[in-house]
Write a protein that holds these residues in place. Structure first.
Motif, PDB file in Angstrom:
ATOM      1  N   GLU A 208      28.709  36.277  45.987  1.00 14.86           N
ATOM      2  CA  GLU A 208      28.071  36.035  47.276  1.00 14.86           C
ATOM      3  C   GLU A 208      29.073  36.208  48.418  1.00 14.86           C
ATOM      4  OE1 GLU A 208      25.140  35.455  49.943  1.00 14.86           O
ATOM      5  OE2 GLU A 208      24.857  35.580  47.771  1.00 14.86           O
ATOM      6  N   ILE A 209      30.291  35.696  48.218  1.00 18.50           N
ATOM      7  CA  ILE A 209      31.335  35.825  49.246  1.00 18.50           C
ATOM      8  C   ILE A 209      31.741  37.287  49.411  1.00 18.50           C
ATOM      9  CG2 ILE A 209      33.736  35.245  49.824  1.00 18.50           C
ATOM     10  CD1 ILE A 209      33.236  32.546  48.357  1.00 18.50           C
ATOM     11  N   ALA A 210      31.908  37.987  48.283  1.00 18.63           N
ATOM     12  CA  ALA A 210      32.420  39.362  48.313  1.00 18.63           C
ATOM     13  C   ALA A 210      31.442  40.339  48.966  1.00 18.63           C
ATOM     14  CB  ALA A 210      32.752  39.820  46.899  1.00 18.63           C
ATOM     15  N   ARG A 211      30.162  39.997  49.005  1.00 19.59           N
ATOM     16  CA  ARG A 211      29.159  40.905  49.584  1.00 19.59           C
ATOM     17  C   ARG A 211      29.432  41.223  51.050  1.00 19.59           C
ATOM     18  NH1 ARG A 211      25.367  37.621  46.441  1.00 19.59           N
ATOM     19  NH2 ARG A 211      24.621  38.845  44.663  1.00 19.59           N
ATOM     20  N   ASP A 212      30.176  40.356  51.725  1.00 24.00           N
ATOM     21  CA  ASP A 212      30.420  40.536  53.162  1.00 24.00           C
ATOM     22  C   ASP A 212      31.586  41.470  53.460  1.00 24.00           C
ATOM     23  OD1 ASP A 212      28.343  38.841  53.847  1.00 24.00           O
ATOM     24  OD2 ASP A 212      29.613  37.054  53.868  1.00 24.00           O
TER      25      ASP A 212
ATOM     26  N   PRO B 174      45.777  40.567  29.898  1.00 24.41           N
ATOM     27  CA  PRO B 174      44.777  39.681  29.294  1.00 24.41           C
ATOM     28  C   PRO B 174      43.496  39.551  30.109  1.00 24.41           C
ATOM     29  CG  PRO B 174      46.938  38.650  29.309  1.00 24.41           C
ATOM     30  CD  PRO B 174      47.023  39.850  30.183  1.00 24.41           C
ATOM     31  N   SER B 175      43.597  39.572  31.449  1.00 24.90           N
ATOM     32  CA  SER B 175      42.412  39.339  32.276  1.00 24.90           C
ATOM     33  C   SER B 175      41.657  40.621  32.602  1.00 24.90           C
ATOM     34  CB  SER B 175      42.806  38.643  33.592  1.00 24.90           C
ATOM     35  OG  SER B 175      43.502  39.526  34.449  1.00 24.90           O
ATOM     36  N   PHE B 176      42.219  41.791  32.248  1.00 24.63           N
ATOM     37  CA  PHE B 176      41.624  43.057  32.679  1.00 24.63           C
ATOM     38  C   PHE B 176      40.169  43.236  32.241  1.00 24.63           C
ATOM     39  CE2 PHE B 176      40.641  47.568  32.220  1.00 24.63           C
ATOM     40  CZ  PHE B 176      40.887  48.011  33.507  1.00 24.63           C
ATOM     41  N   PRO B 177      39.796  42.937  31.007  1.00 25.54           N
ATOM     42  CA  PRO B 177      38.391  43.141  30.617  1.00 25.54           C
ATOM     43  C   PRO B 177      37.412  42.364  31.501  1.00 25.54           C
ATOM     44  CG  PRO B 177      39.750  42.864  28.667  1.00 25.54           C
ATOM     45  CD  PRO B 177      40.622  42.534  29.833  1.00 25.54           C
ATOM     46  N   THR B 178      37.708  41.114  31.801  1.00 27.80           N
ATOM     47  CA  THR B 178      36.796  40.331  32.646  1.00 27.80           C
ATOM     48  C   THR B 178      36.882  40.780  34.105  1.00 27.80           C
ATOM     49  OG1 THR B 178      38.477  38.594  32.887  1.00 27.80           O
ATOM     50  CG2 THR B 178      36.844  38.302  31.147  1.00 27.80           C
ATOM     51  N   ASP B 179      38.065  41.198  34.554  1.00 27.06           N
ATOM     52  CA  ASP B 179      38.192  41.705  35.929  1.00 27.06           C
ATOM     53  C   ASP B 179      37.375  42.989  36.105  1.00 27.06           C
ATOM     54  OD1 ASP B 179      39.917  39.629  36.536  1.00 27.06           O
ATOM     55  OD2 ASP B 179      41.722  40.782  36.093  1.00 27.06           O
ATOM     56  N   ALA B 180      37.420  43.867  35.096  1.00 28.72           N
ATOM     57  CA  ALA B 180      36.652  45.113  35.169  1.00 28.72           C
ATOM     58  C   ALA B 180      35.151  44.830  35.208  1.00 28.72           C
ATOM     59  CB  ALA B 180      36.990  46.008  33.973  1.00 28.72           C
ATOM     60  N   LYS B 181      34.702  43.879  34.419  1.00 30.53           N
ATOM     61  CA  LYS B 181      33.279  43.514  34.425  1.00 30.53           C
ATOM     62  C   LYS B 181      32.878  42.945  35.783  1.00 30.53           C
ATOM     63  CE  LYS B 181      32.913  42.587  29.472  1.00 30.53           C
ATOM     64  NZ  LYS B 181      32.763  41.531  28.424  1.00 30.53           N
ATOM     65  N   PHE B 182      33.771  42.158  36.388  1.00 31.02           N
ATOM     66  CA  PHE B 182      33.444  41.594  37.687  1.00 31.02           C
ATOM     67  C   PHE B 182      33.367  42.692  38.746  1.00 31.02           C
ATOM     68  CE2 PHE B 182      34.186  39.296  41.659  1.00 31.02           C
ATOM     69  CZ  PHE B 182      33.211  38.302  41.530  1.00 31.02           C
ATOM     70  N   ALA B 183      34.258  43.677  38.647  1.00 31.70           N
ATOM     71  CA  ALA B 183      34.198  44.812  39.577  1.00 31.70           C
ATOM     72  C   ALA B 183      32.847  45.519  39.467  1.00 31.70           C
ATOM     73  CB  ALA B 183      35.340  45.789  39.286  1.00 31.70           C
ATOM     74  N   GLU B 184      32.330  45.634  38.258  1.00 36.59           N
ATOM     75  CA  GLU B 184      31.027  46.273  38.061  1.00 36.59           C
ATOM     76  C   GLU B 184      29.905  45.474  38.721  1.00 36.59           C
ATOM     77  OE1 GLU B 184      30.981  46.617  33.846  1.00 36.59           O
ATOM     78  OE2 GLU B 184      32.455  48.264  33.815  1.00 36.59           O
ATOM     79  N   LEU B 185      30.004  44.150  38.670  1.00 39.18           N
ATOM     80  CA  LEU B 185      29.010  43.302  39.329  1.00 39.18           C
ATOM     81  C   LEU B 185      29.055  43.494  40.844  1.00 39.18           C
ATOM     82  CD1 LEU B 185      29.415  39.970  37.299  1.00 39.18           C
ATOM     83  CD2 LEU B 185      27.586  41.669  37.100  1.00 39.18           C
ATOM     84  N   LEU B 186      30.267  43.611  41.396  1.00 42.19           N
ATOM     85  CA  LEU B 186      30.402  43.826  42.840  1.00 42.19           C
ATOM     86  C   LEU B 186      29.779  45.156  43.255  1.00 42.19           C
ATOM     87  CD1 LEU B 186      34.039  42.578  43.609  1.00 42.19           C
ATOM     88  CD2 LEU B 186      31.887  41.315  43.747  1.00 42.19           C
TER      89      LEU B 186
ATOM     90  N   GLN C 198      27.303  46.599  41.720  1.00 44.27           N
ATOM     91  CA  GLN C 198      25.852  46.425  41.647  1.00 44.27           C
ATOM     92  C   GLN C 198      25.330  45.797  42.938  1.00 44.27           C
ATOM     93  OE1 GLN C 198      24.609  44.235  38.168  1.00 44.27           O
ATOM     94  NE2 GLN C 198      25.898  45.454  36.809  1.00 44.27           N
ATOM     95  N   ASP C 199      26.074  44.820  43.457  1.00 43.22           N
ATOM     96  CA  ASP C 199      25.664  44.135  44.682  1.00 43.22           C
ATOM     97  C   ASP C 199      25.741  45.046  45.899  1.00 43.22           C
ATOM     98  OD1 ASP C 199      25.316  41.854  43.168  1.00 43.22           O
ATOM     99  OD2 ASP C 199      27.275  41.000  43.675  1.00 43.22           O
ATOM    100  N   ASN C 200      26.770  45.898  45.922  1.00 44.83           N
ATOM    101  CA  ASN C 200      26.994  46.757  47.080  1.00 44.83           C
ATOM    102  C   ASN C 200      27.640  48.061  46.613  1.00 44.83           C
ATOM    103  OD1 ASN C 200      27.632  48.011  49.465  1.00 44.83           O
ATOM    104  ND2 ASN C 200      29.110  46.469  50.155  1.00 44.83           N
ATOM    105  N   PRO C 201      26.833  49.090  46.332  1.00 47.98           N
ATOM    106  CA  PRO C 201      27.380  50.352  45.817  1.00 47.98           C
ATOM    107  C   PRO C 201      28.404  51.000  46.742  1.00 47.98           C
ATOM    108  CG  PRO C 201      24.996  50.267  45.523  1.00 47.98           C
ATOM    109  CD  PRO C 201      25.358  49.107  46.408  1.00 47.98           C
TER     110      PRO C 201
END
Length: 484
Positions: A73-77, A88-100, A102-105
């Motif tokens: 919600e914050i990142a949409r702005d 170690p965090s890259f797989p979850t970071d990559a998935k989160f980037a994909e969600l962002l 989706q919210d704003n192509p």
């Protein structure tokens, strides 16, 4: 301190994405993992470019306990989101980037950190949601992206072009004049809740920042000097460091301790500057701590202690001289013993760190290291498992010798963020190395003398009583999770 800067064209968010509870992947630490006792380090590596980009925001979702939905919600702005990532965090970071996306192509997403320095091509190929990754030191790279410069003109950048192909621009030169970088403390104060940052061995609340980058030591396992930071120690002047501490004192009066988080603040080439900073800290009346190698001469230790030094974070790694030689530590156990004795005489506390599973490890060397730790008796300890991060000599050595399968470094932590034993040897299994960590902790802390030392500390302060009890609960949970 201020620097002149162009007005950014892109509204920019510097982000530590939601991750494991207590996962300290945003730190400049050698390992990114969930700790035995929940802790959070300041995201200094993101705060530095944030300080260069006017009107940007630094958001640390794990420390703020923000959910995926809240962070989205914050990142949409924002027009541009730059995320710090690690192996170690890259797989979850990559998935989160994909969600962002989706919210704003139309949003532009970039990744920074040692992971993208070592593997820019693989990082971009892993997900189409990431538009670019930064290599080398990325402070000014991020600044130029935020200013809207064409990606093709920005050094130190790898990016996905319009046709989908991956382009690697020329490398960016290392920063030589460290005093030109703006202070990170104003970004901390503006964007972060400093009470959310706590480490078991530091006073609370604390503030950590870097007085220089790089490390001359050649330790084969250490990630940042072999990737982003380099092996030249480039430092800020003593005056510049003290000016930032003075700013903290004036604008963040609740801060009880400053932690200088340089890989080796006490590098032997740097001792006159260390003593100058110490005297400046003494004049300000500030309590402070730093990372140190176990070879600092007594006279320098005394100057540090006389001017507010409280604690040293010291990487002993092993109590076996052959292992220290194998990892190019540049240290012997007899020197470390003398250093530890000097600190005890001066009343300097030590948080000692040790690593199990390094090349040459056997059941006998593990026993030797445990006995060594008990002998030198740091105030507190942290025991880690050898972590072969891609980009390090240890990783290449482990793959070449068959101790680790290529690309298995993604399995450095489990699905809860807890560190796993990645390396195994013909004579010593992963399971034995993993279990030895719990044995180490038990034998160090469950001694009558150490228990009494902790009890006395608790009895001296109600605040310390509450803190140690909370940490004790977390520590016992950690032991149970390791099959204790």
């Amino acid at each position: 301190m201020t620097v002149t800067s162009s007005v950014p064209r892109l509204k920019t968010l510097f982000l530590q994405a939601p991750s494991f509870d207590g996962f300290d992947g945003g730190a400049g630490s050698r390992y990114q993992a969930k700790r035995e006792i929940k802790s959070f380090w300041f995201p200094t590596w993101l705060a530095q470019p944030a300080a260069l980009v006017p009107n940007s925001r630094l958001l640390d979702a794990p420390a703020d306990a923000l959910s995926v939905a809240q962070t989205r919600e914050i990142a949409r702005d924002y027009d541009l989101v730059i995320m710090h990532t690690s192996t170690p965090s890259f797989p979850t970071d990559a998935k989160f980037a994909e969600l962002l996306k989706q919210d704003n192509p139309k949003i532009m997403i970039g990744l920074v950190g040692a992971k993208t320095m070592v593997d820019p091509e693989g990082s971009l190929k892993a997900t189409a949601a990431v538009d670019f990754v930064c290599r080398e030191e990325f402070d000014y790279t991020c600044k130029e992206v935020a200013e809207g410069l064409p990606l093709r003109d920005i050094t130190g950048l790898s990016y996905r072009s319009g046709d989908g192909s991956i382009v690697h621009n020329p490398p960016r030169a290392m920063i030589e004049n460290m005093d030109l970088l703006p202070f990170v403390a104003p970004v901390y104060r503006r964007d972060l809740k400093i009470e959310n940052y706590f480490v078991g061995y530091l006073k609370h609340p604390y503030v950590s920042f870097y007085t220089g980058r790089g490390c001359r030591s050649k330790c084969t396992f250490c990630l940042w000097p072999q990737t982003v930071g380099g092996h030249r120690y480039r430092v800020r002047s003593a005056e510049n460091v003290i000016a930032e501490v003075r700013w903290i004192q004036q604008h963040m009066p609740e801060v009880k301790e400053i932690m200088f988080d340089d890989d080796t603040f006490t590098d032997s080439s740097n001792l006159p500057r260390v003593e100058a900073i110490a005297r400046g800290m003494g004049m300000l009346g500030m309590t402070w701590s730093c990372n140190a190698k176990a070879n600092v001469p007594y006279n320098t230790l005394k100057v540090m202690k006389d001017h507010g030094l409280r604690l040293l974070l010291v990487g002993y790694e092993s109590g076996d001289d052959q292992i220290l030689h194998n990892i190019k530590k540049g240290l012997r156990t007899d020197i470390a013993r003398r250093f530890s004795d000097d600190c005890r005489k001066l009343g300097i506390l030590i948080h000692g760190t040790f690593i199990l599973g390094l090349p040459g490890e056997t059941t006998e060397t593990i026993e030797r290291t445990i006995n060594f730790a008990k002998e030198i008796n740091p105030h507190t300890i942290q025991v880690s498992l050898a972590a072969p991060y891609p980009g390090t000599t240890l990783y290449r050595q482990a793959v070449d010798n068959g101790w680790l399968q290529e690309n298995e470094a993604v399995n450095l932590v489990n699905d809860q963020g807890v560190q796993l034993a990645a390396i195994s040897y013909p004579h010593l299994s992963k399971q034995e190395i993993f279990h030895s960590m719990e044995v180490f902790y038990r034998r160090f802390y469950f001694r009558p003398s150490k228990i009494w030392e902790i009890v006395k500390e608790m009895l001296a302060s109600w605040e310390m009583m509450k803190r140690r009890l909370r940490e004790g609960v977390e520590f016992f949970r950690f032991l149970r999770a390791h099959g204790a």
